[in-house]
Scaffold this motif. Structure first.
Motif, mmCIF file in Angstrom:
data_model
loop_
_atom_site.group_PDB
_atom_site.id
_atom_site.type_symbol
_atom_site.label_atom_id
_atom_site.label_comp_id
_atom_site.label_asym_id
_atom_site.label_seq_id
_atom_site.Cartn_x
_atom_site.Cartn_y
_atom_site.Cartn_z
ATOM 1 N N MET A 1 37.313 26.919 27.677
ATOM 2 C CA MET A 1 36.458 27.114 28.843
ATOM 3 C C MET A 1 35.778 28.480 28.745
ATOM 4 O O MET A 1 36.427 29.491 28.501
ATOM 5 C CB MET A 1 37.285 27.045 30.124
ATOM 6 N N ASN A 2 34.450 28.508 28.911
ATOM 7 C CA ASN A 2 33.696 29.739 28.813
ATOM 8 C C ASN A 2 33.353 30.232 30.224
ATOM 9 O O ASN A 2 32.331 29.867 30.799
ATOM 10 C CB ASN A 2 32.425 29.509 27.994
ATOM 11 N N VAL A 3 34.212 31.051 30.772
ATOM 12 C CA VAL A 3 34.030 31.557 32.132
ATOM 13 C C VAL A 3 33.021 32.701 32.108
ATOM 14 O O VAL A 3 33.148 33.640 31.325
ATOM 15 C CB VAL A 3 35.376 32.024 32.709
ATOM 16 N N GLN A 4 32.024 32.637 32.983
ATOM 17 C CA GLN A 4 30.954 33.632 33.003
ATOM 18 C C GLN A 4 31.261 34.821 33.913
ATOM 19 O O GLN A 4 30.791 35.931 33.666
ATOM 20 C CB GLN A 4 29.644 32.969 33.456
ATOM 21 N N HIS A 5 32.010 34.589 34.974
ATOM 22 C CA HIS A 5 32.294 35.657 35.947
ATOM 23 C C HIS A 5 33.806 35.901 35.982
ATOM 24 O O HIS A 5 34.546 35.169 36.633
ATOM 25 C CB HIS A 5 31.777 35.265 37.326
ATOM 26 N N GLN A 6 34.225 36.946 35.269
ATOM 27 C CA GLN A 6 35.648 37.244 35.149
ATOM 28 C C GLN A 6 36.073 38.306 36.169
ATOM 29 O O GLN A 6 35.255 39.010 36.754
ATOM 30 C CB GLN A 6 35.959 37.756 33.743
ATOM 31 N N VAL A 7 37.376 38.407 36.350
ATOM 32 C CA VAL A 7 37.960 39.426 37.211
ATOM 33 C C VAL A 7 37.553 40.808 36.707
ATOM 34 O O VAL A 7 37.451 41.055 35.498
ATOM 35 C CB VAL A 7 39.498 39.268 37.245
ATOM 36 N N SER A 8 37.306 41.737 37.634
ATOM 37 C CA SER A 8 36.916 43.094 37.254
ATOM 38 C C SER A 8 38.079 43.831 36.602
ATOM 39 O O SER A 8 39.254 43.501 36.813
ATOM 40 C CB SER A 8 36.437 43.870 38.487
ATOM 41 N N ASP A 9 37.758 44.858 35.819
ATOM 42 C CA ASP A 9 38.800 45.660 35.176
ATOM 43 C C ASP A 9 39.705 46.312 36.215
ATOM 44 O O ASP A 9 40.926 46.381 36.032
ATOM 45 C CB ASP A 9 38.162 46.747 34.305
ATOM 46 N N GLU A 10 39.109 46.797 37.303
ATOM 47 C CA GLU A 10 39.898 47.478 38.337
ATOM 48 C C GLU A 10 40.930 46.537 38.955
ATOM 49 O O GLU A 10 42.105 46.887 39.098
ATOM 50 C CB GLU A 10 38.968 48.014 39.424
ATOM 51 N N THR A 30 45.637 32.579 39.291
ATOM 52 C CA THR A 30 45.031 31.263 39.097
ATOM 53 C C THR A 30 43.771 31.374 38.242
ATOM 54 O O THR A 30 43.494 30.518 37.393
ATOM 55 C CB THR A 30 44.715 30.615 40.457
ATOM 56 N N HIS A 31 43.000 32.446 38.436
ATOM 57 C CA HIS A 31 41.850 32.714 37.567
ATOM 58 C C HIS A 31 42.298 32.882 36.120
ATOM 59 O O HIS A 31 41.683 32.326 35.196
ATOM 60 C CB HIS A 31 41.139 33.973 38.061
ATOM 61 N N LEU A 32 43.376 33.626 35.911
ATOM 62 C CA LEU A 32 43.893 33.827 34.555
ATOM 63 C C LEU A 32 44.301 32.506 33.918
ATOM 64 O O LEU A 32 44.128 32.305 32.705
ATOM 65 C CB LEU A 32 45.083 34.779 34.587
ATOM 66 N N ALA A 33 44.843 31.589 34.715
ATOM 67 C CA ALA A 33 45.248 30.293 34.181
ATOM 68 C C ALA A 33 44.057 29.496 33.668
ATOM 69 O O ALA A 33 44.208 28.639 32.788
ATOM 70 C CB ALA A 33 45.986 29.489 35.260
ATOM 71 N N LEU A 34 42.861 29.791 34.193
ATOM 72 C CA LEU A 34 41.656 29.063 33.805
ATOM 73 C C LEU A 34 40.766 29.828 32.828
ATOM 74 O O LEU A 34 39.790 29.263 32.318
ATOM 75 C CB LEU A 34 40.825 28.730 35.060
ATOM 76 N N CYS A 35 41.087 31.072 32.561
ATOM 77 C CA CYS A 35 40.178 31.930 31.785
ATOM 78 C C CYS A 35 40.890 32.591 30.609
ATOM 79 O O CYS A 35 41.549 33.626 30.785
ATOM 80 C CB CYS A 35 39.577 33.000 32.706
ATOM 81 N N PRO A 36 40.756 32.043 29.400
ATOM 82 C CA PRO A 36 41.402 32.649 28.233
ATOM 83 C C PRO A 36 40.923 34.071 27.964
ATOM 84 O O PRO A 36 41.702 34.919 27.527
ATOM 85 C CB PRO A 36 41.001 31.708 27.078
ATOM 86 N N GLN A 37 39.637 34.340 28.229
ATOM 87 C CA GLN A 37 39.114 35.691 27.987
ATOM 88 C C GLN A 37 39.813 36.717 28.858
ATOM 89 O O GLN A 37 40.173 37.809 28.395
ATOM 90 C CB GLN A 37 37.603 35.739 28.257
ATOM 91 N N ALA A 38 40.021 36.378 30.132
ATOM 92 C CA ALA A 38 40.700 37.307 31.040
ATOM 93 C C ALA A 38 42.156 37.499 30.637
ATOM 94 O O ALA A 38 42.705 38.594 30.771
ATOM 95 C CB ALA A 38 40.598 36.809 32.478
ATOM 96 N N ARG A 39 42.794 36.435 30.159
ATOM 97 C CA ARG A 39 44.183 36.571 29.699
ATOM 98 C C ARG A 39 44.268 37.514 28.511
ATOM 99 O O ARG A 39 45.211 38.324 28.402
ATOM 100 C CB ARG A 39 44.778 35.201 29.336
ATOM 101 N N ARG A 40 43.299 37.479 27.622
ATOM 102 C CA ARG A 40 43.291 38.392 26.477
ATOM 103 C C ARG A 40 43.088 39.836 26.942
ATOM 104 O O ARG A 40 43.710 40.763 26.410
ATOM 105 C CB ARG A 40 42.210 37.985 25.478
ATOM 106 N N ARG A 41 42.228 40.017 27.942
ATOM 107 C CA ARG A 41 42.021 41.364 28.486
ATOM 108 C C ARG A 41 43.301 41.890 29.130
ATOM 109 O O ARG A 41 43.665 43.057 28.960
ATOM 110 C CB ARG A 41 40.887 41.345 29.506
ATOM 111 N N LEU A 42 43.999 41.033 29.865
ATOM 112 C CA LEU A 42 45.257 41.429 30.490
ATOM 113 C C LEU A 42 46.281 41.822 29.429
ATOM 114 O O LEU A 42 46.964 42.847 29.550
ATOM 115 C CB LEU A 42 45.797 40.293 31.351
ATOM 116 N N GLN A 43 46.371 41.019 28.380
ATOM 117 C CA GLN A 43 47.323 41.309 27.306
ATOM 118 C C GLN A 43 47.005 42.649 26.649
ATOM 119 O O GLN A 43 47.909 43.433 26.330
ATOM 120 C CB GLN A 43 47.293 40.189 26.275
ATOM 121 N N ALA A 44 45.712 42.934 26.456
ATOM 122 C CA ALA A 44 45.318 44.206 25.848
ATOM 123 C C ALA A 44 45.675 45.378 26.754
ATOM 124 O O ALA A 44 46.154 46.424 26.290
ATOM 125 C CB ALA A 44 43.819 44.200 25.549
ATOM 126 N N MET A 45 45.451 45.224 28.063
ATOM 127 C CA MET A 45 45.803 46.281 29.004
ATOM 128 C C MET A 45 47.293 46.567 28.983
ATOM 129 O O MET A 45 47.726 47.718 28.931
ATOM 130 C CB MET A 45 45.390 45.888 30.424
#
Length: 218
Positions: A1-10, A30-45
């Protein structure tokens, strides 16, 4: 899934550090469950924070238990106000962790009418600081013009909506506050189902909507 509007860094950093109350945390999880890109950002943080703390020596005042607790939080374990996101392995509209709050997927839900074809389900949490609800907006119909007294998170689970020039579809998360006056409008062809989290009632422009707002509790 290519999510266009991801959770902000803050907001994602607050989630990673366990600083969000339950309502906000549920929306981000729930957003993280649907957004692989955001999960990768969380893992990096979490990885960067963990590596940094590993290089810091423990102060004389900090106990081993304190240090272990801090590292556990940074590694993404469950803590107060931090809902762990786990993508749903079953088919359906609503992923975990939201599905557990609702007790099932869309087909089993009991909606309450809001008028003009719109429906809502108020979601109980242990968080006194937020209001959490599932909304179903009929295809092609707008939410009455409003702004906010505080923050609002809106996560699309099915269908989509336009807000100005932006299109929000499944997995997209919109962050809004009092600086935004808008009229989100569901796109044609499919009802828009979304999770909405607010910290104050919406501030509608229409006096008619304001009159019935206490009844609808929105």
């Amino acid at each position: 899934m290519n999510v266009q509007h991801q959770v902000s860094d803050e907001l994602l950093l607050d989630y990673a550090s366990g600083n969000l109350s339950e309502g906000w945390s549920l929306a981000v999880a729930t957003h993280l469950a649907l957004c692989p890109q955001a999960r990768r950002r969380l893992q990096a943080m979490e990885g960067a924070a963990g590596a940094l703390f590993d290089k810091i020596s423990v102060s004389a005042k900090a106990t081993d238990a304190d240090w272990d607790k801090m590292k556990a939080k940074l590694s993404g374990s469950r803590s107060a106000g931090h809902t762990v996101a786990r993508p749903s392995q079953s088919e359906g509209v609503i992923p975990e962790p939201l599905r557990s709050y609702l007790g099932g997927d869309v087909s089993s839900l009991k909606w309450k009418a809001l008028g003009r074809g719109a429906y809502q389900i108020r979601i109980d949490t242990g968080d006194p600081d937020t209001q959490v609800r599932l909304l179903r907006i009929p295809a092609g119909k707008p939410v009455p013009e409003h702004t906010h007294d505080g923050r609002e998170l809106t996560l699309v689970l099915a269908g989509s909506f336009h807000d100005g020039q932006d299109l929000f579809a499944r997995g997209d998360l919109e962050e809004a506050d009092g600086s935004l006056l808008h009229t989100p409008t569901a796109t044609e062809g499919e009802d828009c189902i979304c999770l909405a989290v607010t910290e104050r009632p919406l501030k509608f422009s229409s006096w008619v909507v304001r009159m019935i707002q206490p009844i609808l509790k929105i």
